[in-house]
Write a protein that holds these residues in place. Structure first.
Motif, mmCIF file in Angstrom:
data_model
loop_
_atom_site.group_PDB
_atom_site.id
_atom_site.type_symbol
_atom_site.label_atom_id
_atom_site.label_comp_id
_atom_site.label_asym_id
_atom_site.label_seq_id
_atom_site.Cartn_x
_atom_site.Cartn_y
_atom_site.Cartn_z
ATOM 1 N N GLU A 19 -8.329 12.235 5.391
ATOM 2 C CA GLU A 19 -7.109 11.534 4.990
ATOM 3 C C GLU A 19 -6.197 11.319 6.188
ATOM 4 O O GLU A 19 -5.607 10.232 6.360
ATOM 5 C CB GLU A 19 -6.386 12.337 3.906
ATOM 6 N N ALA A 20 -6.082 12.333 7.035
ATOM 7 C CA ALA A 20 -5.240 12.202 8.223
ATOM 8 C C ALA A 20 -5.801 11.156 9.180
ATOM 9 O O ALA A 20 -5.049 10.367 9.771
ATOM 10 C CB ALA A 20 -5.114 13.547 8.935
ATOM 11 N N VAL A 23 -4.972 7.740 7.924
ATOM 12 C CA VAL A 23 -3.581 7.406 8.225
ATOM 13 C C VAL A 23 -3.431 7.009 9.690
ATOM 14 O O VAL A 23 -2.805 5.983 10.016
ATOM 15 C CB VAL A 23 -2.660 8.600 7.887
ATOM 16 N N VAL A 91 0.260 12.825 7.058
ATOM 17 C CA VAL A 91 0.048 12.233 5.724
ATOM 18 C C VAL A 91 1.358 12.196 4.945
ATOM 19 O O VAL A 91 1.676 11.208 4.273
ATOM 20 C CB VAL A 91 -1.030 13.037 4.964
ATOM 21 N N ARG A 95 3.290 8.829 3.502
ATOM 22 C CA ARG A 95 3.612 8.651 2.079
ATOM 23 C C ARG A 95 5.100 8.382 1.880
ATOM 24 O O ARG A 95 5.484 7.678 0.947
ATOM 25 C CB ARG A 95 3.186 9.892 1.302
ATOM 26 N N GLN A 145 -5.977 2.671 3.930
ATOM 27 C CA GLN A 145 -5.175 3.277 2.867
ATOM 28 C C GLN A 145 -5.213 2.352 1.661
ATOM 29 O O GLN A 145 -4.494 1.368 1.575
ATOM 30 C CB GLN A 145 -3.735 3.507 3.332
#
Length: 478
Positions: A19-20, A23, A91, A95, A145
């Motif tokens: 996920e990082a 991003v 992250v 967001r 994303q």
């Protein structure tokens, strides 16, 4: 060697890392996309300058530039302050700003009201091309994303469709030319195609990062296994070096005595005890070296069970009293009833080494072995009236192959006894302290705290790790 395997797919560590990376990858591409948007905003304004009302057109241009500026500010702060932070913080930062992309899509979708069915067909065609280019740019730059990409496309397409439907249904009362309806269908199809393309591109990015993570884990696993093999070689080399270090002297002595006995057999009664002592020295050395090898290789096995202290001291008395009395020394034992949770073999080895050490360095007087109460438990103390140890050497005596300079008795020692004792007491969790006065004697106190089997195993592993040479990457990671 135990085979190491990389973590299974879908672990929390993998999900967080992937996920990082998604991003980071998305924000790396955003700077170029932002410059493209800044170029297209004045182009759109210039194309519509002759067709649209200047007030709404300028207002839209200012709004678009403001949103683009906010994105630039967010990206600038990310590069300066967030990019090097841990994955979780990156992250979280993303967001926090995630809604800025749907807002950008909304701004570009609103531009449709400036030209649809209001500008010339040529200008409308150029503006629709610009809008299509912006949408395709978003698929390429935001696909890492998925939620942001969908939010951007949905806001852009829904706003454009709302403008078209308002124009056709409310203002034209469904009386517009037929190509307007085809345009509406094309908008819907284009929207869905971009969604599907973006989703597939996102899956490709995610799989690539998952494979990268697992490859990195596999490389680290192979590196650890390779280093474990090198460490095993290092342990073997340590053992061979240790054996060669002190075995030379007693073996040379054996050869010397054998040659002497061959040339002068009448000296057999004088030389035989010396040959026996040299043989015992070799045996003691090998016993110590095998203990050392087991410690350094991590092959030492722990059996933690209740140990009866009086019985332990009685067995040691039977073993060492003759040696003590043979030197003309007094040997006394004072015991108390009680048990301790420990490894009986290793504990006997520890106390036996301390008693042997006391006898070796004591020439007159005696040795006392006593069990005493200590902080709610038991402690074993070994007292002697030997040469003692100066304060400057009291920490060094637990080092491997260390011999106190100018000590009587060190010439036939190997500097391994107290070193092995120190390692074993640390593993079992029995604190060992030393008090000594040169010329008056020494006292070792072994506090028999209960041994926790799991903690002892962990300490044994850590003890082996500390013996291995430190590598630069390990030091840097620390």
């Amino acid at each position: 060697m135990k085979q190491e395997t990389p973590p299974a797919a879908g672990t929390p560590a993998e999900a967080e890392w992937v996920e990082a990376e998604l991003v980071r990858g998305m924000l790396r591409t955003q700077r170029a996309t932002q410059w493209a948007s800044l170029v297209l905003i004045p182009v759109l304004v210039a194309v519509l300058w002759a067709d649209a009302r200047h007030g709404p057109l300028i207002a839209w241009g200012v709004l678009a530039l403001a949103v683009a500026g906010a994105r630039f500010g967010m990206l600038r702060h990310y590069v300066r302050a967030v990019r090097t932070r841990p994955a979780v913080e990156q992250v979280t930062y993303f967001r926090r700003w995630r809604l800025i992309w749907p807002l950008s899509g909304l701004v570009w979708g609103v531009a449709t009201a400036l030209y649809f069915d209001r500008a010339s067909l040529a200008d409308q065609y150029i503006c629709w091309l610009i809008l299509a280019g912006v949408a395709m740019f978003s698929v390429n730059s935001l696909s890492m994303q998925l939620r942001s990409m969908r939010g951007y496309l949905t806001a852009l397409a829904a706003t454009a469709l709302a403008v078209v439907l308002w124009r056709l249904g409310v203002e034209r009362q469904l009386q517009g030319p037929s190509y307007h309806w085809w345009l509406l269908v094309l908008l819907l199809l284009f929207w869905q195609v971009l969604h599907v393309a973006g989703q597939r591109l996102h899956q490709t990015h995610r799989r690539n990062f998952e494979l990268q993570f697992r490859n990195n884990q596999l490389i680290e696993s192979l590196t650890r296994q390779t280093q474990a093999a090198l460490d095993a070689v290092e342990i073997k080399n340590r053992f061979l070096a240790s054996a060669a270090h002190d075995i030379r002297q007693p073996v040379h002595a054996l050869g010397f005595y054998a040659d002497w006995l061959g040339s002068e057999p009448e000296l057999v009664h004088e030389l035989a005890p010396k040959i026996v002592e040299s043989t015992k020295a070799v045996n003691r050395l090998f016993d110590s070296l095998f203990d050392l090898a087991r410690l350094d290789s991590g092959k030492i096995k722990l059996t933690i069970e209740p140990v009866d202290v009086p019985r332990l001291l009685h067995e040691l008395e039977l073993q060492y009293r003759p040696l003590c009395e043979a030197k003309g020394l007094a040997f006394r034992v004072r015991t108390l009833p009680g048990t301790v949770l420990s490894d009986p073999i290793l504990l006997q080895r520890i106390v036996g080494n301390l008693i042997s050490n006391a006898i070796k360095y004591t020439q007159k007087g005696g040795v006392l072995v006593a069990a005493r109460r200590h902080a709610g438990g038991l402690a074993i103390e070994i007292w002697d009236t030997g040469v003692g140890i100066a304060p400057v050497h009291q920490r060094e005596v637990f080092r491997e192959f260390y011999k106190v300079p100018s000590h009587a008795g060190t010439e036939d020692g190997f500097g391994l006894g107290l070193y092995i004792v120190g390692r074993l007491t640390q593993i079992l969790g029995h604190p060992l302290s030393l008090a000594s006065r040169p010329g008056q004697g020494t006292m070792f106190r072994l506090v028999l705290r209960p041994t926790d089997p799991r903690a002892a195993t962990e300490r044994a592993v850590a003890s082996v790790a500390r013996m291995l040479p430190e590598r630069p990457e390990a030091a840097g990671a620390a």
